[in-house]
Design an enzyme around this catalytic site. Sequence first.
Site, PDB file in Angstrom:
ATOM      1  N   CYS A  51      24.508  17.814  15.448  1.00 37.12           N
ATOM      2  CA  CYS A  51      25.008  16.824  16.056  1.00 37.12           C
ATOM      3  C   CYS A  51      25.546  15.598  16.070  1.00 37.12           C
ATOM      4  O   CYS A  51      26.484  15.661  16.301  1.00 37.12           O
ATOM      5  CB  CYS A  51      25.250  17.860  17.557  1.00 37.12           C
ATOM      6  SG  CYS A  51      22.825  17.695  17.628  1.00 37.12           S
TER       7      CYS A  51
ATOM      8  N   HIS B 224      25.953  12.171  21.528  1.00 42.45           N
ATOM      9  CA  HIS B 224      25.195  11.770  21.059  1.00 42.45           C
ATOM     10  C   HIS B 224      24.939  10.123  20.785  1.00 42.45           C
ATOM     11  O   HIS B 224      26.908  10.377  19.937  1.00 42.45           O
ATOM     12  CB  HIS B 224      24.692  12.185  19.792  1.00 42.45           C
ATOM     13  CG  HIS B 224      23.688  13.024  19.917  1.00 42.45           C
ATOM     14  ND1 HIS B 224      22.888  13.665  20.542  1.00 42.45           N
ATOM     15  CD2 HIS B 224      23.782  14.463  19.571  1.00 42.45           C
ATOM     16  CE1 HIS B 224      22.652  14.656  21.077  1.00 42.45           C
ATOM     17  NE2 HIS B 224      22.590  15.473  19.698  1.00 42.45           N
TER      18      HIS B 224
HETATM   19  P1  NAP Z   1      19.700  27.708  22.968  1.00 44.81           P
HETATM   20  O1  NAP Z   1      20.228  26.707  24.570  1.00 44.81           O
HETATM   21  O2  NAP Z   1      17.969  27.763  23.150  1.00 44.81           O
HETATM   22  O3  NAP Z   1      20.354  28.882  23.648  1.00 44.81           O
HETATM   23  C1  NAP Z   1      19.943  29.551  21.809  1.00 44.81           C
HETATM   24  C2  NAP Z   1      20.768  30.883  21.758  1.00 44.81           C
HETATM   25  O4  NAP Z   1      20.036  31.927  21.169  1.00 44.81           O
HETATM   26  C3  NAP Z   1      20.332  32.236  23.447  1.00 44.81           C
HETATM   27  O5  NAP Z   1      21.948  32.405  23.855  1.00 44.81           O
HETATM   28  C4  NAP Z   1      19.464  32.345  23.066  1.00 44.81           C
HETATM   29  O6  NAP Z   1      19.362  34.723  23.821  1.00 44.81           O
HETATM   30  C5  NAP Z   1      19.402  33.087  22.183  1.00 44.81           C
HETATM   31  N1  NAP Z   1      18.942  33.692  21.274  1.00 44.81           N
HETATM   32  C6  NAP Z   1      17.196  33.149  21.389  1.00 44.81           C
HETATM   33  N2  NAP Z   1      16.223  33.195  20.292  1.00 44.81           N
HETATM   34  C7  NAP Z   1      17.075  34.842  19.957  1.00 44.81           C
HETATM   35  C8  NAP Z   1      16.482  35.939  19.739  1.00 44.81           C
HETATM   36  N3  NAP Z   1      14.918  36.503  18.609  1.00 44.81           N
HETATM   37  N4  NAP Z   1      17.398  36.927  18.978  1.00 44.81           N
HETATM   38  C9  NAP Z   1      18.951  36.918  18.972  1.00 44.81           C
HETATM   39  N5  NAP Z   1      18.505  35.592  19.717  1.00 44.81           N
HETATM   40  C10 NAP Z   1      17.998  34.529  20.526  1.00 44.81           C
HETATM   41  O7  NAP Z   1      19.591  26.622  22.020  1.00 44.81           O
HETATM   42  P2  NAP Z   1      21.546  26.125  21.876  1.00 44.81           P
HETATM   43  O8  NAP Z   1      21.320  24.375  22.083  1.00 44.81           O
HETATM   44  O9  NAP Z   1      22.573  26.812  22.279  1.00 44.81           O
HETATM   45  O10 NAP Z   1      21.435  25.838  19.592  1.00 44.81           O
HETATM   46  C11 NAP Z   1      21.554  26.707  19.269  1.00 44.81           C
HETATM   47  C12 NAP Z   1      21.745  26.918  17.991  1.00 44.81           C
HETATM   48  O11 NAP Z   1      22.885  25.853  17.901  1.00 44.81           O
HETATM   49  C13 NAP Z   1      20.697  25.885  17.461  1.00 44.81           C
HETATM   50  O12 NAP Z   1      20.500  26.883  16.105  1.00 44.81           O
HETATM   51  C14 NAP Z   1      20.975  24.977  17.470  1.00 44.81           C
HETATM   52  O13 NAP Z   1      20.208  23.757  16.651  1.00 44.81           O
HETATM   53  C15 NAP Z   1      22.435  24.653  17.475  1.00 44.81           C
HETATM   54  N6  NAP Z   1      22.563  23.784  17.828  1.00 44.81           N
HETATM   55  C16 NAP Z   1      23.084  23.003  18.943  1.00 44.81           C
HETATM   56  C17 NAP Z   1      23.195  21.996  19.342  1.00 44.81           C
HETATM   57  C18 NAP Z   1      23.392  21.528  20.490  1.00 44.81           C
HETATM   58  O14 NAP Z   1      24.217  20.076  21.594  1.00 44.81           O
HETATM   59  N7  NAP Z   1      22.415  21.920  21.493  1.00 44.81           N
HETATM   60  C19 NAP Z   1      24.337  20.885  18.838  1.00 44.81           C
HETATM   61  C20 NAP Z   1      24.458  21.339  17.101  1.00 44.81           C
HETATM   62  C21 NAP Z   1      23.756  22.607  16.493  1.00 44.81           C
HETATM   63  P3  NAP Z   1      18.412  34.545  25.480  1.00 44.81           P
HETATM   64  O15 NAP Z   1      19.205  33.280  26.673  1.00 44.81           O
HETATM   65  O16 NAP Z   1      19.329  36.104  25.319  1.00 44.81           O
HETATM   66  O17 NAP Z   1      17.047  34.057  24.929  1.00 44.81           O
END
Ligand code: NAP
Length: 350
Positions: free
Chosen positions: A150, A243
């Site tokens: 990001c 960011h």
């Molecule tokens: P998040 O809010 O923690 O969400 C994680 C998601 O993954 C939730 O839907 C969760 O489901 C699921 N999950 C967690 N553990 C799992 C498992 N063992 N098996 C299957 N599903 C699982 O994280 P996020 O910020 O959305 O980020 C998600 C990805 O995008 C990460 O790889 C991150 O590095 C990337 N990313 C994030 C951003 C940002 O700005 N946030 C930007 C670019 C990239 P439950 O709700 O059921 O636990």
Amino acid sequence: MTKKFRAGILGATGVVGQRFIQLLENHPQFEVAALAASDRSQGKTYAEACTWRLPGEMPEAVKRIVVQPPSPPLECDFVFSSLPGDIAKGAEEDFARAGYPVISNSSSHRMGPDVPLLIPEVNPEHIELIDAQRTNRDYHRGFIVTNPNCSAIAIVIALAPLHQKFGVTTCVVTTMQALSGAGYPGVPSLDATDNVIPFIGGEDEKVESETRKILGVVSQGSAMDADISVSAQCNRVNVTDGHMASIRVKLARSASLDDVRQALASFMSEPQQLKLHTAPCKPIIVRDEIDRPQPRLDRDAGNGMSITVGRLMTDTVLDYRFVALGHNTIRGAAGAAILNAELLVARGYL
Ligand code: NAP
């Protein structure tokens, strides 16, 4: 009306997953058909599993979809992935092997030499890595395409026109990254409040390596890094979304301040020419006020898809310096992946 592609969303309940659902509501080419998350959510309807944390209501169309495990088969034509990195690696490979195009936000496959790390305005030609990937990995209809970290995405969009016109040889960058970049619930409030945290695990390295890969070329089915020295220090700050990055650059060819401003402000590329649905009219907005960009005022520019650049001036150590700002969950995540999907449709890969 043309038939819409059915999208599955892996990690649908998270910060990025919810953005996907918000941005795909009323999308002209894609409809949300399947949702997957952890075993905490599986078997529940999306309305039961997900606490909606974005402004506005959870779209009606997804409320009754039952959340499934993030493994094939899913009733959809392709998947967007926003799974945590450790889960994403195997899950995304399983989907690609099973014939699904995977359009991922996660970091696990970004640096694969045969995986496009794609910003449609910057390196659309990297899409051709898909052909090498299918051969190397014996995928047939399936493949994996990723979008950058990001922070890296905002930095690289700002560097791209300068690299194209004048050649960037050195880039020194300091980021100030929003709390939503850490997912939900993210950084504990007692750590975040009244504070700056000068450490985001793996982030300095991601910004450095991804910048070189995206600005590099594709040769013989492999991504070759650009010859740019990049030094990054990443900080978590007490901002919800957006960011910001302070950037200093050295250029290979001499350019006046006006040349640099003009290169940034006039930057247009394939998504604008193709009029892709999620593409902003202006990928870079240059602001001349002395105190812009600011996260609260500028993160939603271009529906969250434009990068705002300000504080552009000559530098006393390198050649030029400026500040770039992008919305981390839109241009830095869900919006980036959706724009990648739109380019894949335009190029006949979906
Ligand atoms: P998040 O809010 O923690 O969400 C994680 C998601 O993954 C939730 O839907 C969760 O489901 C699921 N999950 C967690 N553990 C799992 C498992 N063992 N098996 C299957 N599903 C699982 O994280 P996020 O910020 O959305 O980020 C998600 C990805 O995008 C990460 O790889 C991150 O590095 C990337 N990313 C994030 C951003 C940002 O700005 N946030 C930007 C670019 C990239 P439950 O709700 O059921 O636990």
